[in-house]
Design an enzyme around this catalytic site. Structure first.
Site, mmCIF file in Angstrom:
data_model
loop_
_atom_site.group_PDB
_atom_site.id
_atom_site.type_symbol
_atom_site.label_atom_id
_atom_site.label_comp_id
_atom_site.label_asym_id
_atom_site.label_seq_id
_atom_site.Cartn_x
_atom_site.Cartn_y
_atom_site.Cartn_z
ATOM 1 N N TRP A 178 8.256 -43.068 69.564
ATOM 2 C CA TRP A 178 8.465 -41.866 70.373
ATOM 3 C C TRP A 178 7.864 -40.691 69.602
ATOM 4 O O TRP A 178 8.245 -40.470 68.438
ATOM 5 C CB TRP A 178 9.971 -41.676 70.583
ATOM 6 N N LYS A 215 20.212 -40.786 78.764
ATOM 7 C CA LYS A 215 19.778 -41.794 79.740
ATOM 8 C C LYS A 215 20.960 -42.591 80.301
ATOM 9 O O LYS A 215 21.076 -42.748 81.509
ATOM 10 C CB LYS A 215 18.779 -42.774 79.102
ATOM 11 N N ASP A 234 17.739 -45.840 66.014
ATOM 12 C CA ASP A 234 17.731 -44.863 67.106
ATOM 13 C C ASP A 234 18.119 -45.613 68.375
ATOM 14 O O ASP A 234 17.341 -46.385 68.924
ATOM 15 C CB ASP A 234 16.328 -44.241 67.234
HETATM 16 N N1 PMP Z 1 14.997 -41.354 70.815
HETATM 17 C C1 PMP Z 1 14.168 -41.907 71.706
HETATM 18 C C2 PMP Z 1 13.432 -43.153 71.336
HETATM 19 C C3 PMP Z 1 14.000 -41.327 72.954
HETATM 20 O O1 PMP Z 1 13.166 -41.889 73.830
HETATM 21 C C4 PMP Z 1 14.712 -40.151 73.266
HETATM 22 C C5 PMP Z 1 14.582 -39.495 74.607
HETATM 23 N N2 PMP Z 1 13.366 -39.485 75.193
HETATM 24 C C6 PMP Z 1 15.566 -39.616 72.299
HETATM 25 C C7 PMP Z 1 15.684 -40.260 71.089
HETATM 26 C C8 PMP Z 1 16.375 -38.362 72.455
HETATM 27 O O2 PMP Z 1 16.703 -37.889 73.668
HETATM 28 P P1 PMP Z 1 17.660 -36.649 73.869
HETATM 29 O O3 PMP Z 1 17.423 -35.655 72.796
HETATM 30 O O4 PMP Z 1 17.296 -36.138 75.219
HETATM 31 O O5 PMP Z 1 19.067 -37.177 73.831
#
Ligand code: PMP
Length: 397
Positions: free
Chosen positions: A130, A246, A211
């Site tokens: 990511w 999500k 993660d």
């Molecule tokens: N880690 C990964 C791999 C992700 O894809 C995302 C969201 N796209 C996140 C962390 C963090 O998302 P958020 O800060 O919206 O909770």
């Protein structure tokens, strides 16, 4: 002073979004977005979340600060989701968890704590990963490196190459692993690979940094925590970052956590004091609303059952769409075998087509995806799957 700032290269994903908005074609399809979509193309508020939210608003009589570590009920709930209620590390008081502004906030807080605890540590990121992992961890002061992960040509994890690179890491270095639903490739480690990796980390003194941004969207809540739980059983120190963006659809509420497993209860208390101090210096207090919703959903048996059902619907939809797309592409007899898409998990997969073919899909067929050919499977639905498969088949001719 601002004249000293350097212009930045345009953001690839935002660029595609701008092109999509400007496209006047009625049948245009967006497979580039990074959020879950239902069959109607909406990203709805979950019914469990709506009900929890209403109860909270009705009962809330103050907006005073909660705590630097956030909502205690949320933190307990997240620990139980991630490690399982009876995990020995939890019972031994070896886990410290703080609520953070989203998973991104969790990565940032964890990054700053890791840089404080071990300034010479290197964090190994999967290649690809990511893109936001880089700025979040770099700004925290960590040194970043990469391990090969996904073989774009063979459409699978190159586990041997991954292990070979990690064999060169030094004790105390961190390995950032996607807990499930790898973003961007969708290819997750098997149980055997997690076990192999745990043995490698054990032998070389590496610290797993998991993660877990999509728990519940691959195989199930407990199943998706397999890697995080295994690492926590086998190793003295583990870092796990979670997100409720999500799996609870709470994107804009910014709900996530950073959780640290230490070798002893005493070290865990040191971690909690230091991570609270890090959060204090970054944003002081995390936002409460989203975390209060999650705490309510997790601790109210009726709401929890409703959420588990809603999560299952999202998961089944994603996995069903993967199969549907593969079947539709197979009937068009392209020269490519897309069956790998059905074995991958979560929202994302690389089609594995060329940049020129991606551009043709956009310009001739109004089907939008990131230039790497990463698609969001959730952008597909029963009404557009034929058109998507026809378009992909056409650019492969
Ligand atoms: N880690 C990964 C791999 C992700 O894809 C995302 C969201 N796209 C996140 C962390 C963090 O998302 P958020 O800060 O919206 O909770």
């Amino acid at each position: 002073m601002f004249e000293t700032l350097k212009p930045l290269p345009p953001d690839a994903i935002l660029g595609i979004m701008t092109l999509f908005r400007a496209d006047q074609h009625a049948g245009k399809i967006d497979l580039s977005v990074g959020v879950y979509q239902d069959e109607q193309g909406r990203t709805p508020v979950l019914a469990s979340v709506k009900r929890a939210e209403k109860a909270i608003i009705d009962a809330q009589d103050s907006k005073t600060y909660v705590a630097i570590a956030g909502n205690a009920g949320f933190n307990r709930g997240v620990e139980e989701l991630v490690y399982g209620a009876n995990h020995p590390a939890l019972r031994a008081g070896r886990v410290a968890t703080v609520q953070t502004p989203g998973g991104s906030g969790g990565l940032s807080v964890a990054g700053h704590l890791l840089a404080r605890a071990n300034p010479s540590a290197r964090v190994y990121l999967s290649e690809p990963t990511w893109p936001n992992h880089f700025p979040l961890l770099k700004l925290a002061g960590l040194t970043l490196d990469a391990y090969p992960y996904y073989d774009l040509k063979k459409h699978r994890v190159d586990f041997d190459a991954m292990k070979a690179k990690l064999e060169t890491a030094k004790a105390g270095d961190l390995v950032l692993l996607h807990g499930c639903c790898h973003n961007p490739c969708g290819a997750d480690l098997t149980k055997e690979q997690w076990q192999d990796l745990a043995a490698l980390c054990e032998r070389r003194g590496l610290v797993p940094f998991v993660d877990l941004a999509y728990q519940g969207l691959a195989e199930g809540l407990a199943e998706d925590a397999y890697g995080a739980r295994l690492m926590t059983e086998r190793l003295p120190e583990v870092v796990v970052v979670t997100s409720c963006s999500k799996n609870l659809g709470l994107y804009r509420e910014r709900v996530g956590s950073a959780s640290f497993v230490s070798a002893t209860r005493e070290q865990s208390q040191l971690v909690l004091a230091n991570v609270s101090n890090v959060a204090r210096g970054l944003y002081s207090m995390p936002p409460d609303h989203g975390a209060a919703i999650v705490a309510k959903v997790l601790h109210d048996s009726e709401l929890r059952a409703l959420w588990v059902k809603e999560l299952e619907e999202m998961r089944n939809r994603l996995n069903g769409l993967r199969k549907l797309l593969v079947d539709e592409l197979a009937t068009r007899k392209t020269q490519m075998d897309f069956s790998f898409i059905a074995n991958e998990r979560g929202m994302f997969s690389f089609l594995g087509i060329s940049k020129e073919q991606v551009i043709r899909l956009r310009e001739e067929f109004h089907v939008y995806m990131i230039e790497s050919s990463r698609i969001n499977v959730a952008g597909i639905n029963r009404a557009n799957v034929d058109y998507v498969a026809d378009s992909i088949a056409a650019v492969l001719k």
